[in-house]
Write an enzyme that holds these catalytic residues in place. Sequence first.
Site, PDB file in Angstrom:
ATOM      1  N   HIS A  46       2.996  -5.720   3.537  1.00  0.00           N
ATOM      2  CA  HIS A  46       3.226  -4.311   3.827  1.00  0.00           C
ATOM      3  C   HIS A  46       3.959  -4.144   5.160  1.00  0.00           C
ATOM      4  CE1 HIS A  46       1.790  -0.466   5.690  1.00  0.00           C
ATOM      5  NE2 HIS A  46       2.254   0.001   4.553  1.00  0.00           N
ATOM      6  N   GLU A  49       7.548  -5.041   4.725  1.00  0.00           N
ATOM      7  CA  GLU A  49       8.249  -3.919   4.091  1.00  0.00           C
ATOM      8  C   GLU A  49       8.749  -2.933   5.153  1.00  0.00           C
ATOM      9  OE1 GLU A  49       7.038   0.308   2.661  1.00  0.00           O
ATOM     10  OE2 GLU A  49       5.761  -1.191   1.701  1.00  0.00           O
ATOM     11  N   HIS A  50       7.912  -2.616   6.116  1.00  0.00           N
ATOM     12  CA  HIS A  50       8.319  -1.714   7.199  1.00  0.00           C
ATOM     13  C   HIS A  50       9.443  -2.317   8.036  1.00  0.00           C
ATOM     14  CE1 HIS A  50       5.040   1.513   7.566  1.00  0.00           C
ATOM     15  NE2 HIS A  50       4.785   0.866   6.421  1.00  0.00           N
ATOM     16  N   GLU A 126      -1.170   4.473   9.923  1.00  0.00           N
ATOM     17  CA  GLU A 126      -1.234   4.578   8.468  1.00  0.00           C
ATOM     18  C   GLU A 126      -2.596   4.129   7.952  1.00  0.00           C
ATOM     19  OE1 GLU A 126       1.223   3.008   4.512  1.00  0.00           O
ATOM     20  OE2 GLU A 126       1.907   2.466   6.513  1.00  0.00           O
TER      21      GLU A 126
END
Length: 414
Positions: A46, A49-50, A126
């Site tokens: 994740h 991905e950022h 997040e």
Amino acid sequence: MYDKLVLPNGVRIVTQHMPGVRSASVGLWVGVGSRHEARAENGSAHFIEHMLFKGTATRTAGELALEMDAIGGQINACTTRENTCFYARVLDEHLDKVTELLADMFFNARFDAQEFETERGVVSEEISMYDDEPEDLVSERLLLSSFPGALGRPVAGTLASVRGFTAEGLRDFKKRHYIAPRIVISLCGSFTDADVRRLADVFSVLPAAKAGALRKSVYRPAFTVRRKAVEQNHICLGFSAPPAGSDGRFALQIFSTIAGGGMSSRLFQRVREERGLCYSIYSFQASFTDAGLFGIYAGLGRETERQGLQLIRDELLRLREDGVTQRELDCAREQARASILMSQESTAAHMNKLGWGELTLGSVLSAEELIGRYEAVTREDVRRAAQQVLQPERLSLSAVGRVLTADEYRALLA
């Protein structure tokens, strides 16, 4: 029908022309998600991905965003437990530009130290945001307790794991896992043979490699409660379900639709419409390569929780023992048919179906084949699916709010 090209290094390119459209959707799928991570790496996929949006060797993060906006396109990404997808939708005249941008991000992401620290803060916020959303939190805790090990861990990681990341560590994770046989490129809409050749040329430079096998994940019944000062109690019931590629998935989807898939579903009508005990109640499925979960979510007031859960329990038992009516079956099959046919009008929906299907199942059923599978489902198939899934001794529960104890919930649902 769709076309499939397998490059010598193992990269797969799946494409489907859609006559009459001016847009194209392209997805760069990588068969890597949170279940591929060691405990200390939880959240790496994740975070990567950022970072792919935070600049390349030749473009800053701002320049990437500006170039995408300049062609009127949409670009984004998502990470799940088993895969990551970077995707874009543009007019066909800009397809070459967007594929070049995606390739630059994939091959040349910088993992700049300053951008890395900034994004660590973004990802931490997040994670905290999800913890503040009890409807998200209750389902995450259900998966965490029911699938011990990597599959159950949160996709975004934990605050502790993210604090331990380094830019160099993420670069190493990407190098080890983002390999040719785990990559599928899906392209749907308006495109030319030259667009496909361009993709093949770009991704053929990846070296051939061998992807390791997934560690098997096994469902374990569990009850978990989390006290949180919110107005409603958020409840998820869970049962073991077949994996993503199971032949029984069509009957189970029909069952899920009838049980809690819409306004006419059994649970919506009994618990909300007839008794007024909740606002939100629905069924859901989480399907993975080697495992699955069938779940029921309900947001219940503390004073109506016991009555609501008893109604849910009794309705599930009725479905298990008595099955469904022909009218319910016909309605659910028509909902499936309509969903499939309406998705045919979206290049993004086509791209997702092709990419996920090739990556997870190794093949993709056509719309006609999918509709045929649903039309073939009988009432006995649905009843059998319900009996296989709704096994009381295999029940799991997750509760968030001003909740009872786990033992009290066990007694209530016995």
